[in-house]
Structures are given as structure tokens and as C-alpha cells.
Design a protein around this motif. Structure first.
Motif, short mmCIF file in Angstrom:
data_model
loop_
_atom_site.label_atom_id
_atom_site.label_comp_id
_atom_site.label_asym_id
_atom_site.label_seq_id
_atom_site.Cartn_x
_atom_site.Cartn_y
_atom_site.Cartn_z
N UNK A 96 44.91 6.29 80.21
CA UNK A 96 44.08 5.60 79.56
C UNK A 96 43.32 6.27 78.38
N UNK A 97 42.59 7.55 78.40
CA UNK A 97 42.05 8.22 77.81
C UNK A 97 42.74 8.83 76.71
N UNK A 98 44.05 9.34 76.96
CA UNK A 98 45.04 9.64 75.96
C UNK A 98 45.46 8.57 74.98
N UNK A 122 41.98 -5.03 76.78
CA UNK A 122 42.82 -6.32 76.50
C UNK A 122 44.14 -5.85 75.85
N UNK A 123 43.95 -4.86 74.65
CA UNK A 123 45.22 -4.62 74.03
C UNK A 123 46.13 -3.90 75.06
N UNK A 124 45.53 -3.08 75.98
CA UNK A 124 46.46 -2.58 77.01
C UNK A 124 47.01 -3.52 77.88
N UNK A 125 46.29 -4.42 78.17
CA UNK A 125 46.80 -5.48 79.33
C UNK A 125 47.83 -6.34 78.72
N UNK A 138 49.46 3.70 84.85
CA UNK A 138 48.70 3.79 83.84
C UNK A 138 47.19 4.33 84.38
N UNK A 139 47.08 4.21 85.66
CA UNK A 139 45.83 4.74 86.29
C UNK A 139 46.00 6.34 86.62
N UNK A 140 47.36 6.92 86.59
CA UNK A 140 47.44 8.23 87.05
C UNK A 140 47.47 9.04 85.52
N UNK A 141 47.47 10.50 86.22
CA UNK A 141 47.27 11.49 84.90
C UNK A 141 48.73 11.09 84.34
N UNK A 142 48.86 11.40 82.99
CA UNK A 142 49.70 11.21 82.22
C UNK A 142 51.09 11.86 82.56
#
Lengths: 253, 431
Positions: A96-98, A122-125, A138-142
Motif C-alpha cells: 500500500x505504502x509503496x 478507491x483507485x486500488x479497489x 496487498x496487505x502483506x509486505x511487498x
């Protein structure tokens, strides 16, 4: 969109690309095929700006601008995207942050306001649905602990989020089973438009059943030795690369 | 230098008047005797092999007018976190601000000077003071005890849950002519207590100075203590910290040591697991630059069975900074079923930064689980390129990777203002 002229490049003094010429226009899909060691991945890396490679000759113009002197981040901001052959795992960096940092730095470069948390989500979804990627990833580390297929899917997801003009898929199909391959190809097809272009670098013809190329180029010994339409890929699949090698060697002698 | 300090000790004794017959003074004399025999660590001293503090002190610090008996001084600058929602104690140049101390009224919590405690809590002082800080173990501990005069005494009464953290604001320097400052704590967390204690160290100074600190902490049965140290000294300050934590059964201690700046910082953190079922966590983070030198020596002593210890220290070193890590784990013969883990990881941002790291395990029991590991490397170029290829600037990408590197330590700081401060400082530093 992209014009490569007489590109020579190498690594640690070893010449790998020996005069590549290629033009890609908006709306097109190009496939670059070739045997192992022909320089396919080097070409992808040089375009993305990997610093280990040295360009010794030639030009790469992207929308009329020479990009060889640009930092990798600025090439990305200009609209270039490389889907990695081996996406790296980055523990401790959240996807997410990335992606938010990446997207907003690209927007800043273009003089746009950064997306706030709500609009970014919204864009991500939207893009998650488009490329059929699981929220859990997506919730995990990259890329951390991702399977090969999940990593490749994540590359396509990033591509969807960042909306590049030109995407280079570097052996995105290698090691994928047919389900993963279909999802990845679907993602690429959905993202296709008349304004963007795709370069598919691959060893196998199979991917091209799902991503139909407008042009197929055969890279051998650092040069594009043959270009054609999708039928060329089928021919390669049937005959292998040896006839190209023979043909090339004959031309040389 | 020893002759000079002998004079200082005599002068100090003469100022003590009646107190020179007290138990405390017996401890001082014993400590001074040990100190005067060996002095500060020699260059070849194994424990100080990579930290040549004595040479630096001899060169830079004026011991001639050193006396622990000094008057309180006001410092103009606001210390870090002075406005945080916490219980504040201010110690300037080793002198406790008693005025502010007397205003504190928190149920279950007593904070006073050590000298006041000898009157009010003579039994506690008698039982604990000088009992954990082993003067034979470290010359600076001996020096501290020999010249001990002031200090902070904290007693957290049985079953008290402290909602707010206690911040001990240690500040040294600036207006004083005295270039040597000492401070000392005795902290008693009684049975069932839950508390957070922060020692925040800072300095303002134009000249080089030496700050020598000792903490003794007793964590009694079933008590939970989080103990933070933030060391953010000026680049002219030498800081030595000796901390001794004694844990009783079923207690949990989490200690955190953060070093952001200082000419030379040396920490000796000693945990003693005296009774069964103790849990000890040691987290450390040093993010230093320029020519800062930071040395963390830690020791955890598993004296009895069924205890757990876990240690993670991480360092990011820039410019010509130097890091030292030495982690000792002792598992004594009786300490069966011990679980002890240790890890030290470092990232060097330049070719001129360096780290010496050494795990040291001594295991006498045969049914234990112990592991240790250390790594020192640079930022991963592949990761850096990956981030940049997505449009992220080089400096942001570096910051992200470094943040990811320290995240498992940073995430353990559950106090927001402290977490945010360290996080922001790191980001600013690395940009």
C-alpha cells in the motif's frame, strides 16, 4: 512512442546488445522472442534504466525525448513500466505504502495533486478487481513470501495502478501455470488501449495465444534478426530457434 | 589522571560532613579503591577494545575541578517531550530539579532524590542501592559509585498500573564550567506493577564533556516494565551508560536503547534473570552519522531455569560513524529450558562507516535453545532499483528500505510520541 536506434549496450565490458532498432507506436503490442542469452532481458533492463548496464552507442527516444540519461524513476514518471522477470521481495515495505508513494511521485512529476487516502483506496479497489488480485496479497509486505505466480500477478497489478504509457513485460510468463498465465494475460489485455503500448519479452509462444501481438521480433546475438506478425511466433514454436541461428550465421558468412 | 582524581575524592569527602560515616559512603570508598587501582579502561582492555574512550577523555576532559557537589542549574532549552502527556522529572547536569519533583502526585508512585530516599526508605536503599551495579565489573560503574552524590529514586508500589510514562529528562552542559557530569538511578518496580520509564538524554554544549550514568532497576515478581533510553547527545559529548536490571519471578522487562547522536556513546546493559519464568526483551536501534561512535555491550545472565530472552539490535551507520556490538548470553548450569535469542544487523551507508559485532555465548546447561546471528551489509541494489523503477525517487526509496530494515524494532515502541520522534528523526536524517 518509442524509437530505439542502433542501441549498443553491455555489462562489465561485455557487449550484449549490438545495434537494436525498434519502433513502437501507441496501441501496439510487440513481442520480442529469442533464445536464452540473446539479450532480451538486457534490452528490458537498459530501457528501464538499470545502472549496471552501459550504453555504448545508439539512442532511445520516448515521446521524442532521449531517455538514456534519465534516472529510472524519471523514466517511470514519463510513463515507462518494467514488469520484472524476478520481482524482488522487500520485507517491511507494505504494498500500500509503496504504491501510494509511487503513484503520488508520478503525479507530482506531472504537476498533479497527490491522491488522498480515500481516492487512492478507491483507485486500488478498482484495479484489484480488474486484475483479479487478492486483497490479502496487498496487505502483506511487498512480494514477501509470494509464490512465483503471485509475484507476476502483483507486477500486473502495479502496472494497472500506475497506468504507464509503455509496459515492458520481461518473461512475465516464465514459470506460470496456465491459470496464472490466463489471469496475467487478461490483466494485460484489459489494460490495453489505443494510447498505450506493450512490449512482451518472452521465450515461449504460449503467452502469445493470450496476448495477441501486432509484431513479433526475434532477437539473436544482440540484434533483431527477424520481424513479422504473430505467425512468426508460431513458426518459432514449431521449428525452435535453431533455424534462425543457422540463417543468421549464413548471412554473416 | 588517577592522582588528580584522588585529590578530587578527598575534597569530595570533606564536603560530605556527617554523611561520611554512612553506608553509602562505605560503598563510595570501596568503589574508589577499586577504581584507583585500575583507572579507566586501558587500550588493550578486551571490553573496550573498539572504543578507546580513555584516550579521548584524557585528551578532552578537564577533571581538575570535578566535584559531584554542584548547584542546580537552569537550562534555557526545552528538552524533548517536555510537553508530552507524561510524568516529568528533570535532571540537569546530574542535579535533580526538586521543585518540580515535589509537585508530582501520582498514586502508587514515589519519586525523590536518592538522598531523600535514604531518610524515607532506608530499608529499600540499604537492600538495593549498589547491589546490582557491580563496581568490579566496569571502571565507569566504580567511578560513578565513588563520586555518587545525587540521584533519582523511584518506587512504584505493589500492583500500581502507571497510565502515563515517567520521563527522566537528563540534560548536560552549556552553562557549567564542570565538564564531568554523573547521574544515577535506583528504580524499584514492586510486585504486579506495570510501568513505562523513559530516560531521555540530551546536551547543549560548546565544549567537550563527559556524562557518566548508572541505573539500577529491580523488577519484582510478576511486574511488567518497559524501559526506554533515548540518547541524543551533541557531537561533543561522551556518554557512558551502565544499566543493571534484576528480574524476579514471572516478571517481564522490555528494554529499548536508541542512539541518534553523540561523540562516543557506550552502553553496558546488564540483565540478571534471578528467578524462574522471567521474560527479557532487549531492543536497540542506533542511527548515527558524521563521526559518532556508538558501542552497545549487552549481557543477559540466565541464572535459573525456564526463562526467555530475546534481543534485536539494529544499526544504520552513515559517513564515518562507527558501531560496536557485543552481546553476551550466559546460561548457567541450573538454567535448563532456557530460550535465548540474539540478533544484530547493520547497514553501512558509506565505505567509511564501520561496525564490529560479536556475539558471545556461554552455555553451561544442556537443555536449552539458543540462537544468535549478525549481519552487516549495504542497501540492496536490486530492491533500490525495483522501487525506483516504479517512479519513487532515490532518496525516498532509500528511506523506505531503511525504514523497512528497522521496522521490527521501531514497531515495538508503543509510546506514540517516542515512536514518531525517532521515526521522523530517522527520515530527516536520511533524506
Amino acid at each position: 512512442m518509442l524509437r530505439i536506434t542502433n542501441l549498443h549496450a553491455g555489462i562489465e565490458g561485455q557487449q550484449i546488445l549490438k545495434g537494436i532498432n525498434l519502433e513502437v507506436k501507441a496501441g501496439e503490442v510487440h513481442a520480442i522472442m529469442g533464445p536464452n542469452g540473446s539479450g532480451k532481458s538486457t534490452l528490458a533492463s537498459v530501457l528501464a534504466g538499470r545502472e549496471d548496464y552501459e550504453v555504448t552507442e545508439g539512442e532511445v527516444e520516448f515521446f521524442g525525448r532521449d531517455i538514456l540519461d534519465l534516472a529510472p524513476e524519471d523514466r517511470a514518471r514519463e510513463g515507462l513500466f518494467l514488469a520484472f522477470q524476478y520481482p524482488v521481495e522487500i520485507p517491511g515495505v507494505s504494498s500500500n505504502n509503496f504504491l501510494r508513494t509511487a503513484l503520488n511521485q508520478i503525479r507530482e512529476y506531472k504537476g498533479l495533486e497527490p491522491l488522498d487516502a480515500v481516492h487512492f483506496l478507491k483507485h486500488m479497489k478498482e484495479k484489484m478487481a480488474l486484475v483479479e488480485i487478492d486483497q490479502k496479497l496487498i496487505n502483506r509486505s511487498l512480494n514477501e513470501g509470494f509464490s512465483g505466480g503471485e509475484k507476476k500477478k502483483n507486477e500486473i497489478f502495479q502496472m494497472a495502478v500506475l497506468e504507464p504509457k509503455l509496459s515492458i513485460l520481461d518473461e512475465t510468463d516464465s514459470g506460470l501455470d496456465i491459470d496464472a498465465l490466463r489471469i496475467v494475460a487478461n490483466g494485460v489485455n484489459k489494460l490495453k488501449s489505443k494510447d498505450n503500448a506493450t512490449i512482451v519479452v518472452t521465450h515461449y509462444q504460449r503467452l502469445l495465444d493470450y496476448i495477441i501481438p501486432d509484431f513479433v521480433h526475434v532477437l539473436y546475438n544482440g540484434k533483431i534478426v527477424k520481424s513479422g506478425d504473430k505467425n512468426l511466433a508460431l513458426e518459432l514454436e514449431e521449428k525452435g530457434y535453431d533455424w534462425i541461428k543457422v540463417e543468421e550465421t549464413t548471412t554473416l558468412t | 589522571m588517577i592522582d588528580q582524581l584522588k585529590d578530587n575524592f578527598k575534597t569530595f569527602e570533606s564536603k560530605l560532613n556527617g554523611a561520611s560515616k554512612s553506608n553509602w559512603h562505605l560503598l563510595r570508598k570501596e568503589a574508589f579503591e577499586i577504581f584507583s587501582k585500575n583507572g579507566f579502561p586501558k587500550t588493550k582492555d578486551e571490553e573496550y577494545r573498539y572504543t578507546h574512550i580513555t584516550r579521548a577523555l584524557e585528551k578532552s576532559i578537564n577533571f581538575s575541578d570535578f566535584s559531584p557537589v554542584i548547584k542546580s542549574q537552569h537550562v534555557e532549552t526545552q528538552p524533548l517531550f517536555y510537553d508530552a502527556d507524561a510524568i516529568h522529572v528533570f535532571i540537569t547536569n546530574g542535579v535533580v530539579n526538586r521543585e518540580k519533583l515535589n509537585q508530582l502526585k501520582v498514586p502508587g508512585l514515589d519519586i525523590m532524590t536518592l538522598r531523600e530516599a535514604t531518610e524515607k526508605y532506608p530499608n529499600e536503599v540499604e537492600t538495593h542501592f549498589g547491589k546490582y551495579a557491580d563496581v568490579k565489573k566496569d571502571p565507569f560503574t566504580a567511578f560513578n559509585m565513588a563520586f555518587s552524590y545525587e540521584g533519582v529514586f523511584i518506587k512504584i508500589h505493589k500492583n500500581t498500573i502507571l497510565e502515563k510514562p515517567v520521563i527522566l529528562h537528563y540534560h548536560v552542559g552549556h552553562e557549567s564550567q564542570n565538564h564531568v557530569f554523573q547521574s544515577r538511578n535506583l528504580i524499584i518496580a514492586e510486585q504486579g506493577v506495570q510501568a513505562n520509564i523513559i530516560e531521555s538524554n540530551g546536551s547543549t554544549n560548546l565544549q567537550e564533556q563527559f556524562s557518566n550514568h548508572v541505573s539500577e532497576i529491580v523488577v519484582e515478581a510478576n511486574a511488567h516494565l518497559k524501559y526506554f533510553k533515548l540518547q541524543y547527545h551533541s557531537d561533543k559529548t561522551y556518554h557512558i551508560d551502565n544499566s543493571f536490571i534484576s528480574q524476579r519471578k514471572d516478571s517481564v522487562v522490555k528494554s529499548y536503547t536508541f542512539t541518534l547522536e553523540g561523540k562516543i556513546t557506550r552502553n553496558n546493559l546488564n540483565l540478571m534473570l534471578e528467578e524462574e519464568n522471567c521474560e527479557a526483551h532487549m531492543y536497540g536501534l542506533y542511527v548515527v552519522h558524521r563521526d559518532s561512535h556508538v558501542d552497545n555491550h549487552t549481557s543477559v545472565d540466565h541464572k535459573v531455569a525456564n526463562c526467555y530472552s530475546n534481543e534485536i539490535y539494529k544499526g544504520i551507520l552513515d559517513d564515518t560513524s562507527k558501531g560496536v556490538f557485543n552481546g553476551k548470553i550466559f546460561v548457567r548450569q541450573d538454567a535448563q529450558k532456557t530460550n535465548a535469542f540474539q540478533s544484530n544487523k547493520n547497514i553501512l551507508l558509506t565505505d567509511t562507516a564501520s561496525v564490529n559485532t560479536k556475539p558471545q555465548l556461554e552455555i553451561w546447561a544442556d537443555d536449552v535453545k539458543c540462537s544468535h546471528g549478525c549481519t552487516t551489509g549495504q542497501l540492496d541494489d536490486e530492491q533500490l532499483f525495483y522501487l525506483r523503477s516504479r517512479g519513487i525517487s532515490k532518496s525516498s526509496a532509500r528511506a523506505m528500505l531503511l525504514h523497512a530494515f528497522v521496522n521490527d524494532v521501531l514497531d515495538k515502541i508503543e509510546i506514540d510520541f517516542l515512536h514518531d520522534f525517532i521515526n521522523d528523526e530517522m527520515y530527516n536524517r536520511l533524506d
